[in-house]
Design a protein around this motif. Structure first.
Motif, short mmCIF file in Angstrom:
data_model
loop_
_atom_site.label_atom_id
_atom_site.label_comp_id
_atom_site.label_asym_id
_atom_site.label_seq_id
_atom_site.Cartn_x
_atom_site.Cartn_y
_atom_site.Cartn_z
N GLN A 37 0.83 -1.20 0.00
CA GLN A 37 0.00 0.00 0.00
C GLN A 37 0.87 1.26 0.00
N THR A 38 1.93 1.26 0.82
CA THR A 38 2.83 2.41 0.89
C THR A 38 3.54 2.62 -0.44
N ARG A 39 3.98 1.53 -1.05
CA ARG A 39 4.66 1.64 -2.34
C ARG A 39 3.71 2.16 -3.41
N ARG A 40 2.47 1.63 -3.40
CA ARG A 40 1.48 2.10 -4.37
C ARG A 40 1.19 3.57 -4.19
N TYR A 41 1.05 4.00 -2.93
CA TYR A 41 0.78 5.41 -2.64
C TYR A 41 1.93 6.28 -3.13
N SER A 42 3.16 5.81 -2.90
CA SER A 42 4.34 6.56 -3.34
C SER A 42 4.38 6.67 -4.85
N LEU A 52 1.23 11.83 -9.80
CA LEU A 52 0.57 13.12 -9.63
C LEU A 52 1.56 14.25 -9.85
N LYS A 53 2.73 14.16 -9.25
CA LYS A 53 3.72 15.23 -9.41
C LYS A 53 4.14 15.37 -10.86
N GLU A 54 4.25 14.24 -11.56
CA GLU A 54 4.63 14.31 -12.98
C GLU A 54 3.54 15.00 -13.79
N ARG A 100 -4.48 11.82 -2.09
CA ARG A 100 -5.35 10.67 -1.81
C ARG A 100 -6.28 10.39 -2.99
N PHE A 101 -6.81 11.46 -3.59
CA PHE A 101 -7.70 11.26 -4.73
C PHE A 101 -6.95 10.57 -5.88
N TYR A 102 -5.75 11.00 -6.16
CA TYR A 102 -5.00 10.40 -7.27
C TYR A 102 -4.60 8.96 -6.97
N THR A 103 -4.46 8.61 -5.70
CA THR A 103 -4.17 7.23 -5.35
C THR A 103 -5.32 6.31 -5.74
N ASN A 104 -6.55 6.83 -5.67
CA ASN A 104 -7.74 6.03 -5.98
C ASN A 104 -8.49 6.55 -7.21
N LYS A 105 -7.81 7.29 -8.05
CA LYS A 105 -8.46 7.96 -9.18
C LYS A 105 -9.17 6.98 -10.11
N GLU A 106 -8.49 5.88 -10.48
CA GLU A 106 -9.11 4.92 -11.39
C GLU A 106 -10.36 4.30 -10.78
N PHE A 107 -10.31 4.04 -9.48
CA PHE A 107 -11.47 3.49 -8.77
C PHE A 107 -12.66 4.44 -8.90
N THR A 132 -6.99 16.39 -16.20
CA THR A 132 -6.17 17.02 -15.17
C THR A 132 -6.63 18.46 -14.94
N SER A 133 -6.93 19.16 -16.02
CA SER A 133 -7.40 20.55 -15.90
C SER A 133 -8.67 20.60 -15.06
N ALA A 134 -9.60 19.68 -15.31
CA ALA A 134 -10.87 19.68 -14.58
C ALA A 134 -10.64 19.42 -13.10
N VAL A 135 -9.82 18.43 -12.78
CA VAL A 135 -9.56 18.09 -11.38
C VAL A 135 -8.95 19.28 -10.65
N ILE A 136 -7.97 19.94 -11.28
CA ILE A 136 -7.32 21.08 -10.62
C ILE A 136 -8.28 22.26 -10.51
N ASP A 137 -9.07 22.52 -11.55
CA ASP A 137 -10.04 23.63 -11.48
C ASP A 137 -11.01 23.41 -10.32
#
Length: 462
Positions: free
Chosen positions: A25-30, A36-38, A135-142, A366-371
Motif C-alpha cells: 500500500q505504501t509503495r502504491r501510494y508513493s 501526480l507530481k509528474e 489521496r484522490f489520485y491514489t484512488n483515481k481509477e477506482f 487534469t485541468s478539470a480536477v485542478i479547477d
C-alpha cells in the motif's frame, strides 16, 4: 506445546501478511504521488493550455421604477425574469468584452502547485488540501470507474449529483464525508446510485436574503479536517464550497449530437443587448435551460454577499481573503464557473463550458480536477486583488447602482447561509450491501445529534 507452536506460527504469518500489505500500500501510494507530481509538472510547464478565461457579466433589472426594483426579490429557481444578465461590453466602437484569465483569480493556487512540484515547503494551511489531492489520485481509477457506472445507472438530477458528490467532489477534500446535498431535492437516493454502498448525505443548504436572491444550493462541501457528522455543532462552515448542478431538458440528444462543439461560443458577437442565456441556447449546450444561467448568477452573488457579511463580522478570520465565493455548474460531462466579487461589484463567468473527461471519456481531465480543487479551496487559493488590478472590472456588474448604497448595505447585513446536516430518514434497510451496516454503525451518532437544541432552533428559524 504443538498448539502453542501453531499459534505462534499463525501469529507470525498474520504479522508478515499485514506488514506485506502495508508495504504494498505504501509503495502504491508513493508511485501514485510521483505520477501526480509528474502530471502537475506537465500542468505547470503548459499552464497556458490549462488556464481559462472569465468574461465580465452585467446585471440589470427589467423593472425601472425605483420601488419596484427595491421590492424585486427572486428565488434562485424563479421563472420570473425580473433580473437578467448579459456580457459587459466597454464603450469602444467594437464593444469589446472585459476578459481576465483564471490565473487572475487563483494566482495563489497556481503558485502553490509550482512550489509543490518543485519540492518547496508548502504553507501549513495548504498541506491538508494537497494531501486530499494526493489521496484522490491514489484512488483515481477506482472513482472514475464508479463515476461511469453511476452515470449509466441514473439519469435524474439528484442521482447524478449524488454520484458526482460521492466520487469526485468530496474526494478532493480532507474528510470525504463532509458534504451535503439539498434535502429538498426530488428523488433522493439513500445510497450512491453507482452501487458502491456509500451513504449519501443530505442537509439544509439555504443561501441568500429574501429581499434580493435566495434559495438552496444543490451540493455543499466542507474542506475542513473535522468530521462534519461528529462535530457539526463546532463545524467551521465559513470555508464551505458550493456546486450547483443542472441537466438540460434533452440531455441525451445534446450529448449525442452537440458535444463536438465543446462550448466554442462566438467571441465576435457585437450586439450589446445579447443576453448570456440566449447565447447559451443558440449553441445548445447542457446549460441551455432558460433559467439555469440566471440561477447561477443569482446564487454566485448571494454567496459572496453572505461571505462579505461574515467578513464584516469577523475581519480577523477572513484577513487577506477577497469577498469571492466561486460557484460551479456541472453536468456529467461539463462544468462552468461563476463568481461575484462583492468588494468590487464584478460578476465573472467562464467564457465557455469545459470538459470533465479527456477525449477518451474514461479518464478525468487534469485541468478539470485542478479547477475543481481550486474552487473547493477558494478560501485558500483565491487572490485578493489590489485597486490597480481591479480597476477595469470594478463596477461592471452594476448591481450597486441598481440597488442603491443603503439598500445594498441592508441586504449584506441580512445575508446568510445555513449549512446543516439533516439526520432524519437517513438510515435505510434498502441500502446496497455494506451501506445499511454503516448506517447502523452511525445511528448512535445521529440519535445523539437529533437531540441537540441548536439543531432544533435552526430548524425553527427556517
Amino acid at each position: 506445546m504443538v498448539m502453542r507452536l501453531v499459534n505462534s506460527i499463525y501469529t507470525s504469518v498474520q504479522r508478515n501478511v499485514r506488514a506485506g500489505a502495508l508495504w504494498v500500500q505504501t509503495r502504491r501510494y508513493s508511485e501514485k504521488n510521483e505520477l501526480l507530481k509528474e502530471e502537475l509538472r506537465d500542468y505547470v510547464d503548459q499552464i497556458e493550455k490549462h488556464v481559462f478565461d472569465f468574461g465580465a457579466v452585467k446585471a440589470y433589472s427589467t423593472k425601472t421604477d425605483e420601488l419596484e426594483v427595491y421590492s424585486q426579490s427572486e428565488s434562485f429557481r424563479s421563472n420570473n425574469a425580473g433580473w437578467r444578465f448579459k456580457w459587459f461590453r466597454d464603450s469602444s466602437a467594437s464593444g469589446d468584452r472585459r476578459v481576465v484569465t483564471s490565473f487572475w483569480i487563483f494566482e495563489k493556487g497556481y503558485d502553490a502547485i509550482r512550489n509543490y512540484v518543485s519540492g518547496e515547503d508548502l504553507h501549513p494551511s495548504y498541506v491538508s488540501a494537497f494531501e486530499a489531492l494526493e489521496r484522490f489520485y491514489t484512488n483515481k481509477e477506482f472513482h472514475e470507474r464508479y463515476l461511469r457506472g453511476g452515470f449509466d445507472r441514473t439519469s435524474t438530477d439528484t442521482g447524478i449529483s449524488a454520484v458526482l458528490a460521492q466520487h469526485l467532489l468530496s474526494q478532493l477534500i480532507p474528510c470525504p464525508s463532509n458534504y451535503l446535498l439539498d434535502n429538498t431535492s426530488d428523488g433522493k437516493p439513500d445510497g450512491c446510485p453507482c452501487g458502491c454502498g456509500k451513504l449519501i448525505h443530505y442537509g439544509f443548504t439555504y443561501v441568500g436574503n429574501p429581499t434580493l436572491f435566495y434559495g438552496n444550493a444543490d451540493i455543499v462541501l466542507f474542506p475542513g479536517k473535522k468530521n462534519l457528522f461528529e462535530n457539526f455543532e463546532n463545524n467551521d462552515d465559513n470555508s464551505s464550497a458550493v456546486f450547483t448542478f443542472k441537466l438540460s431538458e434533452k440531455e441525451k440528444e445534446i450529448y449525442d449530437r452537440n458535444l463536438e462543439f465543446n462550448g466554442h461560443w462566438d467571441s465576435e458577437i457585437e450586439n450589446e443587448n445579447d443576453i448570456v442565456m440566449d447565447e447559451i441556447e443558440r449553441y445548445d449546450t447542457p446549460f441551455r435551460q432558460t433559467n439555469t444561467f440566471r440561477q447561477l448568477c443569482k446564487q454566485a452573488i448571494s454567496l459572496s454577499l453572505c461571505k462579505q457579511n461574515r467578513m464584516h463580522n469577523n475581519p480577523q478570520y477572513y484577513k487577506n481573503q477577497p469577498a469571492i465565493f466561486p460557484l460551479c455548474a456541472m453536468t456529467k460531462d461539463l462544468y462552468e464557473i461563476v463568481l461575484y466579487d462583492a468588494d468590487n461589484d464584478c460578476l465573472l463567468r467562464s467564457l465557455s463550458p469545459m470538459y470533465l473527461f479527456d477525449e477518451d471519456m474514461l479518464s478525468l481531465s487534469t485541468s478539470a480536477v485542478i479547477d475543481l480543487w481550486l474552487v473547493i479551496n477558494h478560501s485558500l487559493f483565491c487572490t485578493k486583488q489590489t485597486d490597480e488590478t481591479t480597476s477595469e472590472l470594478r463596477g461592471t456588474c452594476n448591481l450597486c447602482p441598481h440597488l442603491g448604497e443603503d439598500f445594498l448595505k441592508s441586504v449584506v447585513a441580512n445575508s446568510t447561509w445555513m449549512f446543516k446536516p439533516d439526520y432524519t430518514n437517513q438510515i435505510s434497510s434498502d441500502l446496497p450491501t455494506g451501506g445499511a451496516k454503516r448506517a447502523d454503525e452511525r445511528s448512535h451518532i445521529w440519535e445523539k445529534i437529533r437531540n441537540f437544541k441548536d439543531l432544533k432552533t435552526d430548524e425553527g428559524e427556517t
